[in-house]
Design a protein around this motif. Structure first.
Motif, PDB file in Angstrom:
ATOM      1  N   GLY A 114     -31.780  18.665  -0.231  1.00 26.32           N
ATOM      2  CA  GLY A 114     -31.895  20.043  -0.676  1.00 26.32           C
ATOM      3  C   GLY A 114     -32.928  20.850   0.086  1.00 26.32           C
ATOM      4  O   GLY A 114     -33.809  20.304   0.764  1.00 26.32           O
ATOM      5  N   MET A 115     -32.791  22.177  -0.022  1.00 23.75           N
ATOM      6  CA  MET A 115     -33.721  23.106   0.603  1.00 23.75           C
ATOM      7  C   MET A 115     -34.227  24.083  -0.445  1.00 23.75           C
ATOM      8  O   MET A 115     -33.467  24.548  -1.291  1.00 23.75           O
TER       9      MET A 115
ATOM     10  N   PHE B 101     -30.359  24.796   9.682  1.00 29.36           N
ATOM     11  CA  PHE B 101     -31.468  24.234   8.909  1.00 29.36           C
ATOM     12  C   PHE B 101     -31.081  22.886   8.303  1.00 29.36           C
ATOM     13  O   PHE B 101     -31.897  21.968   8.235  1.00 29.36           O
ATOM     14  N   ASN B 102     -29.850  22.765   7.858  1.00 23.62           N
ATOM     15  CA  ASN B 102     -29.408  21.480   7.324  1.00 23.62           C
ATOM     16  C   ASN B 102     -29.407  20.416   8.420  1.00 23.62           C
ATOM     17  O   ASN B 102     -29.798  19.267   8.191  1.00 23.62           O
ATOM     18  N   LYS B 103     -28.998  20.793   9.623  1.00 24.76           N
ATOM     19  CA  LYS B 103     -29.016  19.861  10.752  1.00 24.76           C
ATOM     20  C   LYS B 103     -30.443  19.442  11.075  1.00 24.76           C
ATOM     21  O   LYS B 103     -30.706  18.267  11.376  1.00 24.76           O
ATOM     22  N   ILE B 104     -31.367  20.389  11.004  1.00 25.19           N
ATOM     23  CA  ILE B 104     -32.778  20.069  11.241  1.00 25.19           C
ATOM     24  C   ILE B 104     -33.272  19.084  10.194  1.00 25.19           C
ATOM     25  O   ILE B 104     -34.002  18.134  10.505  1.00 25.19           O
TER      26      ILE B 104
ATOM     27  N   VAL C 145     -37.737  28.883   4.194  1.00 26.94           N
ATOM     28  CA  VAL C 145     -36.949  27.663   4.004  1.00 26.94           C
ATOM     29  C   VAL C 145     -37.883  26.466   4.093  1.00 26.94           C
ATOM     30  O   VAL C 145     -38.632  26.323   5.070  1.00 26.94           O
ATOM     31  N   ARG C 146     -37.851  25.613   3.063  1.00 28.71           N
ATOM     32  CA  ARG C 146     -38.643  24.383   3.077  1.00 28.71           C
ATOM     33  C   ARG C 146     -37.774  23.239   2.576  1.00 28.71           C
ATOM     34  O   ARG C 146     -36.882  23.443   1.743  1.00 28.71           O
TER      35      ARG C 146
END
Length: 234
Positions: free
Chosen positions: A180-181, A163-166, A194-195
């Motif tokens: 941040g997420m 998700f961080n890579k996205i 997750v947003r």
């Protein structure tokens, strides 16, 4: 040649990160593009344990198709989708998908279909469509927040890294960590929404992370944190 769909290439490359790799359930190895009632398309992929979906308001899918599933995509194609600039010096604007080929172009004019090896073409490459039924991804999205009690579920850390890579890919930044997420637990099955904490992404992207089995936490902190160290006692 008949084009079947048209999407933001950066969105496609980002969502492809959530697709399965070599799963016997071949449809999980694909990225699905489907029309959205409010306009544009939704691009979604899942490996059965986590999922990413994004609304591309400017995307398009041929009216004869309820969905298009793109299977085999080369690393070169994904890299070209996510590149800051193409061979013509301009950033990729659109990914056009046909039955046997996909084309990345820097031309954002959609009034005419692009040529496979035209002036603005960044990459034209063979892709493979999947003939199958993609899972109903909306079923795994929790509808309400869970009233938080007790501890958070246990999660696979590799998926949080994805998700961080996205977030990096969608933001166009070299690092996304400072953005941040938002993580919120749904009430149905403990899955987490997750947003991304960015104005331009918070209403476009949504991720779902399924919990995994973990040891029960007997306390908020490990027991050793409650005892004073020798230096503190002195």
């Amino acid at each position: 040649m008949k084009y079947l769909a048209r999407v933001n290439p950066k969105y496609f490359a980002a969502i492809h990160q959530c697709a399965a790799k070599g799963d016997v359930r071949y449809y999980l190895n694909a990225v699905q593009i489907e029309p959205h009632a409010a306009g544009g398309v939704v691009i979604v992929a899942t490996n059965g344990h986590f999922m990413g979906a994004i609304h591309d308001p400017d995307g398009w899918i041929h009216p004869d198709h309820k969905s298009v599933l793109i299977g085999t995509v080369s690393k070169r194609m994904l890299s070209a989708c996510a590149a800051r600039k193409g061979p013509d010096g301009d950033p990729p604007a659109l990914l056009w998908i046909a039955e046997k080929f996909s084309l990345i172009t820097s031309l954002d004019d959609v009034s005419e279909e692009p040529e496979l090896f035209g002036k603005f073409s960044h990459l034209t490459e063979k892709t493979e469509l999947v003939d199958g039924v993609f899972p109903n991804w909306r079923r795994v999205i929790p509808k309400k927040r869970q009233k938080f009690e007790g501890s958070y579920p246990c999660f696979n850390g590799e998926y949080l890294e994805v998700f961080n890579k996205i977030g990096v890919m969608l933001s166009g930044q070299k690092r996304f960590g400072a953005g941040g997420m938002h993580l919120e637990t749904g009430e149905e099955n403990g899955s987490v929404i997750v947003r991304f904490n960015r104005l331009d992404l918070i209403e476009l992207f949504v991720g779902v992370l399924m919990p995994m089995r973990g040891e029960e936490l007997k306390g908020f902190l490990p027991a050793w944190t409650k005892a004073e160290t020798e230096s503190e006692a002195a």
